[in-house]
Each structure stands twice: as structure tokens, then as C-alpha cells.
Enzyme design. Structure first.
Site, mmCIF file in Angstrom:
data_model
loop_
_atom_site.group_PDB
_atom_site.id
_atom_site.type_symbol
_atom_site.label_atom_id
_atom_site.label_comp_id
_atom_site.label_asym_id
_atom_site.label_seq_id
_atom_site.Cartn_x
_atom_site.Cartn_y
_atom_site.Cartn_z
ATOM 1 N N LYS A 128 0.871 -1.187 0.000
ATOM 2 C CA LYS A 128 0.000 0.000 0.000
ATOM 3 C C LYS A 128 0.900 1.228 0.000
ATOM 4 O O LYS A 128 2.038 1.157 0.440
ATOM 5 C CB LYS A 128 -0.884 0.003 1.259
ATOM 6 C CG LYS A 128 -2.115 0.835 1.126
ATOM 7 C CD LYS A 128 -3.248 0.114 0.417
ATOM 8 C CE LYS A 128 -4.396 1.051 0.139
ATOM 9 N NZ LYS A 128 -5.583 0.340 -0.377
ATOM 10 N N ASP A 168 -7.101 4.446 -4.359
ATOM 11 C CA ASP A 168 -7.758 4.273 -3.050
ATOM 12 C C ASP A 168 -8.369 5.645 -2.760
ATOM 13 O O ASP A 168 -8.618 6.414 -3.710
ATOM 14 C CB ASP A 168 -6.730 3.841 -1.987
ATOM 15 C CG ASP A 168 -7.378 3.401 -0.671
ATOM 16 O OD1 ASP A 168 -7.843 2.265 -0.577
ATOM 17 O OD2 ASP A 168 -7.451 4.220 0.282
#
Ligand code: NDP
Length: 447
Positions: A128, A168
Site C-alpha cells: 500500500k 484508493d
């Protein structure tokens, strides 16, 4: 040492070695506290310190992102990429641009991503990244300059066989376009599969935009079917009004659920006769406005500034905004109001105490790493299309997504039964994801 006491010790060590990273601690605890029975069944996982190794990222990159705003002022943000685990494939996981981003948020998301990606059954590792850059109220030109500066550093750590980011919070098709453009320029390579979530006009997959929201609804549908129920005719609330929330609402409406509320960080829209999704799309996707403006278009809709969407009675609740948005008190209100099912479109939106309330009440509860895995699964389908230089139809891609979600549901359901906790999707998801990663780590030796 018993499985439980070993896990307690590992958790204490994670807290000690990663001070102040409370969201990361929470995510680790939620996974490893369910793994005691797996260590009993597989002592080799304990001998080889598989859990201890998984809790330590393979690589963490933190970098300066300098750029110049429209007034000519120099701005300095911080960029992150945490490459957590690559035993199943190249690192894969989104980029988040939000002022709340710091290392602890990126590590919690990266850790979750390892198990989520494993659950999809596809060849992708977990990572991430993101930045504390706040895209709100920034012009297109400012967002572009930020993205170019961000990618100028990040590009050296990426590659279709190394690390493949996606979007995201705060990162959608616009940002992916700027990031891809700069990657191409820095490397002199048209490497389509280095980013997913691209526009279908230049290498993106159809259904990727819809995938996380649609997948979450498929998951809730499977949970309800396992109990002899369905979405049809049930009242639904969906928190957020971003990418995940919008397409969760769309699929709920198509399956004849009645969506009566959504939100953003400013407040809640309650529209008893049904959310007008075309209007939400226009306000949020096209004009980038606040959800408050919805009420100016519909006299019978109510805007509740700063309100909690979980106060609104509903039968299906989908948290699709952000972490820890649904606490114990909110969970109790949902249960008291007759909620039947909760599925997490967002990552870790329910606090641990909230999860306990749902489990004790026996309602169907689908944790994010299972329920929202449709987004990353469709990213993997985008990588497949890029690798074969092929483009699949919307129908075919959606069919694949639906099969993947129903496979995830089935595997979680069966693992929960195997380990004596039927209906416990938290346990099922953690165990299925963990076993797949653990087996590959064992095979690769100590690396
Ligand atoms: P978007 O940026 O498109 O939308 C986010 C939505 O959540 C907005 O309505 C935003 O409101 C709201 N929100 C964000 N932060 C907060 C906050 N701190 N408090 C209250 N509301 C907030 O993001 P996505 O829809 O892509 O992501 C939503 C969630 O889904 C995240 O948890 C993400 O990690 C998860 N997820 C996303 C995937 C994807 O494919 N995009 C895949 C899997 C999970 P506002 O505009 O007011 O900030």
C-alpha cells in the site's frame, strides 16, 4: 508454548517495534488473534516464525514530494510505499491521498492487503502507499504537478513484475492518468500493467471502476443467500459517496434493494423514497462537490450535517468510507434497529468492539478483506488483459468478478466451519488468506 500465548507475545513485539502506529496494531491484532488454532494444526508455521515474518514489511519507502502550487508557493508532502509481502506475486495495493495518511495507516492497509490478495486466489502480493497530500480544493494542474513529483521518486520502485499500485481514497482515474503519464516519461516504456485502475480508453479494464462496490454487494448477497434471504426489498444505507459507495449503491439498486442514505465527511443524506444515484454521480464524480448539495435538488431529502449514518434504521449496512467509522455504539444502534447484514466496502471501518457486537448478535458480518476484495481482483484481471494485450467485454469481466466473490465467500464459509466457528467470516477470511501466504513462505525458505 500454546498457540494463544505465542500470539500474545508476537502482538506485544509488534506494538513495541512499531510505536504509535495504532491502526497497524489494530489490523495485526484482528488477524493474528484468530490464528491460534491454525498454529496448533500446523506447528511448522510456528517453527518457521511465519507470523513474525509476515508482520515485518519486506521494504518501506518514505520520500519527499515537493511541488509548486498555483500561487507559486512551494509545497512539501510526504510519500509512502510499504511493500509488505511478495510471496504470491508482485506487490499490489492502492495509493491513498488524504491528509490523515502517515506510516501507521499505510502499514495497516498494506498488512490487510496481503490476506485480501491471497483470498482472491490470484498471483499478487500485498502493498500500500500514498501521501498526506490533500487533493480537496486543489486545481487539476496542482493535482497533476503533485502526481508528477510523487511518481518521479516512486517510479524506481515499481514495475509490472515488481510492484503495481492502484487507486484508493483520493486517487481515481484522473490521478492514475497523471501517474501513468509520468511513469512512461521517466522510464521510456509503455508498461501498461504497472498501474491498475487506468481508464478503459488506454489500457484499463472495464468493470474496474465498479468492482469494489459491486463485489461488496455480491458478497452481502452470498451471505444472505446462505441464510435463505436476499437483498430484494430490504432497506440499505451506504456510508461515503466516493468510488466504492457509488457502485455499491448501483448494484444494490439493481438487485432491488432500497438505498435510503449515503454520506461524506461533512454529513448524511437521508432520502426515504430512494437515493437518486445519477445526481450523486454528477455531484461527486463530475463536479467534485459536497453531498450537502443533494438536498437542494430533492425537497423530500434531508441533509444531516455531522450526523451518523448508522442512526438511520436499515436492514443492510455497507460502510464504504474509511477506517473506524463504525464504533460499538453505532453497531448497537444498527442491531437494535433490526439490521440483518453488514459488509465492509471500506478497509477496517468497524472498530473491534463494533465487530464483537455484530458477532454476538449473530447478524451476517463480512469483513473488508473478504467483502471488498473485488477491487483488487479486478485489478488482477486488468493485469491479465494488459499481459495478453487483450480487452474483455463488460459482461465477461463482471462474470469473472462475480465468480471470484462467490469463491471467496465459499472458502471463508467453509474455513469457518472447519475451525468450529460457522458463520464467522472474520475467522474464515483470516485463515484462508493466511494459509495461502504461509504455504508459499514455507516453500521459499527463510527469505
Ligand atoms: P473515495 O476517495 O472515492 O471516497 C471516499 C469517501 O469516503 C468519500 O465520500 C469521503 O468523503 C469519505 N471519507 C474519506 N475519509 C473520510 C473520513 N476520514 N471521515 C469521513 N468520511 C471520509 O475513496 P474510495 O471509495 O476508493 O475508498 C473508500 C474506502 O474503500 C476506503 O476505506 C478504501 O481503502 C476502501 N477500498 C477502496 C478500493 C477501491 O477500489 N477504490 C478497494 C478496496 C477498498 P469526503 O469526500 O468528504 O472526504
Amino acid at each position: 508454548m500454546t498457540g494463544e500465548s505465542r500470539i500474545e507475545r508476537i502482538y506485544e513485539q509488534v506494538v513495541r517495534r512499531n510505536p504509535g502506529e495504532v491502526e497497524f496494531h489494530q489490523a495485526v491484532k484482528e488477524v493474528i488473534e484468530t490464528l491460534g488454532p491454525v498454529l496448533v494444526k500446523h506447528p511448522e508455521y510456528a517453527d518457521q516464525k511465519i507470523i513474525e515474518r509476515i508482520c515485518e514489511p519486506e521494504r518501506q519507502i518514505i520520500f519527499r514530494v515537493p511541488w509548486v502550487d498555483d500561487r507559486g508557493e512551494v509545497q512539501i508532502d510526504r510519500g509512502f510505499r510499504v511493500q509488505f509481502n511478495s510471496v504470491l506475486g508482485p506487490y499490489k495495493g492502492g495509493l491513498r491521498f488524504h491528509p490523515s495518511v502517515y506510516l501507521g495507516i499505510i502499514k495497516f492497509l498494506g498488512f490487510e492487503q496481503i490476506f485480501k490478495n491471497a483470498l482472491t486466489g490470484m498471483p499478487i502480493g500485498g502493498a500500500k502507499g500514498g501521501s498526506d497530500f490533500d487533493p480537496k480544493n486543489r486545481s487539476d494542474a496542482e493535482v497533476m504537478r503533485f502526481c508528477q513529483s510523487f511518481m518521479t521518486e516512486l517510479h524506481r520502485h515499481l514495475g509490472e513484475y515488481t510492484d503495481v499500485p492502484a487507486g484508493d481514497i483520493g486517487v481515481g482515474a484522473r490521478e492514475i492518468g497523471y501517474l501513468f503519464g509520468q511513469y512512461k516519461r521517466m522510464t521510456n516504456r509503455y508498461e501498461s500493467a504497472v498501474l491498475t485502475g487506468k481508464s478503459p480508453h488506454w489500457g484499463g479494464s472495464l468493470v474496474r471502476r465498479e468492482a469494489t462496490g459491486y463485489g461488496t454487494v455480491y458478497f452481502v448477497d452470498e451471505m444472505l443467500k446462505a441464510r435463505g434471504q436476499s437483498i430484494e426489498g430490504h432497506s440499505c444505507v451506504v456510508s461515503g459517496s466516493g468510488n466504492v459507495a457509488i457502485y455499491a449503491m448501483e448494484k444494490l439498486q439493481r438487485l432491488r434493494g432500497s438505498v435510503i442514505a449515503c454520506s461524506d465527511s461533512g454529513g448524511v443524506i437521508y432520502h426515504k423514497s430512494g437515493i437518486d444515484l445519477d445526481l450523486v454521480k454528477r455531484l461527486k464524480e463530475v463536479e467534485r462537490r459536497r453531498i450537502a448539495e443533494y438536498a437542494q435538488h430533492h425537497r423530500d431529502a434531508k441533509y444531516i450535517p455531522g450526523g451518523s449514518i448508522w442512526d438511520i434504521p436499515c436492514e443492510i449496512a455497507l460502510p464504504c468510507a474509511t477506517q473506524n467509522e463504525l464504533d460499538e455504539a453505532a453497531a448497537r444502534r444498527l442491531v437494535a434497529n433490526g439490521c440483518l447484514a453488514v459488509a465492509e466496502g471500506a478497509n477496517m471501518p468497524t472498530t473491534p468492539a463494533g465487530v464483537r457486537v455484530f458477532q454476538e448478535a449473530g447478524i451476517a458480518y463480512g469483513p473488508g478483506k473478504a467483502a471488498n476484495a473485488g477491487g483488487v481482483a479486478t485489478s488482477a484481471l486488468e493485469m491479465q488483459q494488459n499481459a495478453s494485450r487483450d480487452t474483455w467485454s463488460f459482461e465477461h469481466t463482471e462474470e469473472r468478478l462475480q465468480e471470484i466473490m462467490s469463491g471467496i465467500h465459499r472458502n471463508c464459509h467453509e474455513a469457518a466451519e472447519e475451525f468450529g466457528s460457522p458463520g464467522n467470516y472474520v475467522l474464515g477470511a483470516n485463515i484462508v488468506g493466511f494459509r495461502r501466504v504461509a504455504e508459499a513462505m514455507l516453500a521459499f525458505g527463510v527469505i
